[in-house]
Design a protein around this motif. Structure first.
Motif, short mmCIF file in Angstrom:
data_model
loop_
_atom_site.label_atom_id
_atom_site.label_comp_id
_atom_site.label_asym_id
_atom_site.label_seq_id
_atom_site.Cartn_x
_atom_site.Cartn_y
_atom_site.Cartn_z
N ARG A 34 34.40 31.79 32.15
CA ARG A 34 34.42 30.97 33.37
C ARG A 34 35.12 31.72 34.50
O ARG A 34 36.01 32.53 34.29
CB ARG A 34 35.10 29.63 33.11
N GLY A 35 34.69 31.42 35.71
CA GLY A 35 35.34 31.95 36.89
C GLY A 35 36.21 30.88 37.52
O GLY A 35 36.16 29.71 37.11
N THR A 36 36.97 31.23 38.52
CA THR A 36 37.84 30.24 39.18
C THR A 36 37.03 29.16 39.87
O THR A 36 37.52 28.04 40.05
CB THR A 36 38.77 30.92 40.20
N ASN A 37 35.77 29.47 40.27
CA ASN A 37 34.95 28.50 40.99
C ASN A 37 33.74 28.01 40.21
O ASN A 37 32.86 27.36 40.78
CB ASN A 37 34.50 29.09 42.33
N GLY A 38 33.65 28.32 38.92
CA GLY A 38 32.54 27.83 38.13
C GLY A 38 32.02 28.83 37.13
O GLY A 38 32.60 29.90 36.94
N LEU A 39 30.92 28.46 36.51
CA LEU A 39 30.31 29.29 35.47
C LEU A 39 28.80 29.07 35.46
O LEU A 39 28.34 27.93 35.47
CB LEU A 39 30.88 28.94 34.09
N LEU A 40 28.05 30.16 35.40
CA LEU A 40 26.62 30.12 35.20
C LEU A 40 26.33 30.62 33.79
O LEU A 40 26.70 31.73 33.44
CB LEU A 40 25.89 31.00 36.21
N VAL A 41 25.69 29.78 32.98
CA VAL A 41 25.26 30.15 31.63
C VAL A 41 23.74 30.27 31.68
O VAL A 41 23.05 29.29 32.00
CB VAL A 41 25.68 29.10 30.58
N ALA A 42 23.24 31.46 31.36
CA ALA A 42 21.80 31.72 31.41
C ALA A 42 21.30 32.03 30.00
O ALA A 42 21.73 33.01 29.40
CB ALA A 42 21.50 32.90 32.34
N PHE A 43 20.42 31.18 29.49
CA PHE A 43 19.77 31.48 28.21
C PHE A 43 18.55 32.33 28.53
O PHE A 43 17.64 31.88 29.24
CB PHE A 43 19.40 30.19 27.47
N ILE A 44 18.57 33.57 28.02
CA ILE A 44 17.50 34.52 28.28
C ILE A 44 17.15 35.21 26.97
O ILE A 44 17.76 34.95 25.93
CB ILE A 44 17.88 35.57 29.35
N CYS A 45 16.18 36.10 27.02
CA CYS A 45 15.89 36.99 25.91
C CYS A 45 15.25 38.24 26.51
O CYS A 45 15.04 38.30 27.72
CB CYS A 45 14.98 36.33 24.88
N ASN A 46 14.97 39.21 25.67
CA ASN A 46 14.44 40.48 26.18
C ASN A 46 12.93 40.45 26.40
O ASN A 46 12.44 41.07 27.33
CB ASN A 46 14.74 41.61 25.19
N HIS A 47 12.18 39.78 25.52
CA HIS A 47 10.73 39.94 25.52
C HIS A 47 9.98 38.95 26.38
O HIS A 47 8.80 39.16 26.66
CB HIS A 47 10.20 39.89 24.07
N CYS A 48 10.60 37.88 26.84
CA CYS A 48 9.91 36.84 27.59
C CYS A 48 9.41 37.36 28.95
O CYS A 48 10.19 37.89 29.73
CB CYS A 48 10.85 35.66 27.80
N PRO A 49 8.12 37.17 29.26
CA PRO A 49 7.61 37.64 30.55
C PRO A 49 8.25 36.93 31.74
O PRO A 49 8.37 37.51 32.83
CB PRO A 49 6.11 37.37 30.49
N TYR A 50 8.70 35.69 31.56
CA TYR A 50 9.39 34.98 32.64
C TYR A 50 10.74 35.64 32.92
O TYR A 50 11.12 35.82 34.08
CB TYR A 50 9.59 33.51 32.30
N VAL A 51 11.47 35.98 31.87
CA VAL A 51 12.76 36.66 32.04
C VAL A 51 12.53 38.05 32.64
O VAL A 51 13.21 38.44 33.59
CB VAL A 51 13.52 36.77 30.70
#
Length: 184
Positions: A34-51
């Motif tokens: 976490r940062g002092t102003n929030g947190l971004l959690v990104a669920f990603i993977c290596n092979h997905c064309p969208y990612v």
């Protein structure tokens, strides 16, 4: 490949804790990311064309958000046995190739993805400083298309607002991506 959309933002929902190994050889927790102003959690993977289509823009936005006091973490929860391109060694190569400025974590048991209710890659969870959910939207409107100079930076703008005010925008458009690859 099935494209899925996650549900709308459940404002105020608390971030579930985690303790996962990162491609940097360290373990990472919710409190440590976490940062002092929030947190971004990104669920990603290596092979997905969208990612793959958005990864360079995500890295750009993450670096700018980190300067605003927003912590950023990426988590891969895909079944690496069925999808070897998402195996831990490949994750390390992917993070290095794209110059991640944030931890890339392996959720081998898939317990963290289940706790968050992640459904696709990419799936973004933006929390304020109190770790209350404020954003569950997309990076931008390009989907898996090429980057456009005029694409509105929806994720960045939302998380900048969260960093400044603690609140995300009421209007959010869900991300779209490949379904998480669950173990049998």
């Amino acid at each position: 490949m099935v494209a899925l959309n996650p549900p709308v933002c459940d404002f105020g929902w608390p971030a579930p804790d985690f303790d996962l190994p990162g491609t940097d050889g360290k373990r990472h927790t919710l409190a440590g990311c976490r940062g002092t102003n929030g947190l971004l959690v990104a669920f990603i993977c290596n092979h997905c064309p969208y990612v793959q289509a958005v990864i360079d823009r995500l890295v750009r936005d993450a670096a700018e958000l980190q300067r605003l006091g927003v912590g950023v973490v990426a988590i891969s929860s895909n079944d690496a046995t069925a999808y070897p391109a998402d195996a831990f060694p490949e994750m390390a190569r992917f993070a290095e190739q794209h110059a991640f400025t944030f931890p890339y974590l392996h959720d081998e048991s898939q317990a963290v993805a289940r706790a968050y209710g992640a459904v696709c890659t990419p799936d973004f969870f933006g929390f304020n400083a109190a770790l209350e959910l404020q954003y569950r939207g997309r990076l931008d409107d390009t989907g898996r298309g090429p980057a456009r100079a005029d694409a509105r930076r929806e994720l960045f703008e939302a998380m900048r607002a969260v960093a400044e005010s603690g609140r995300g925008p009421q209007a959010q458009t869900a991300s779209i991506g490949c379904s998480l690859k669950w173990k049998a």
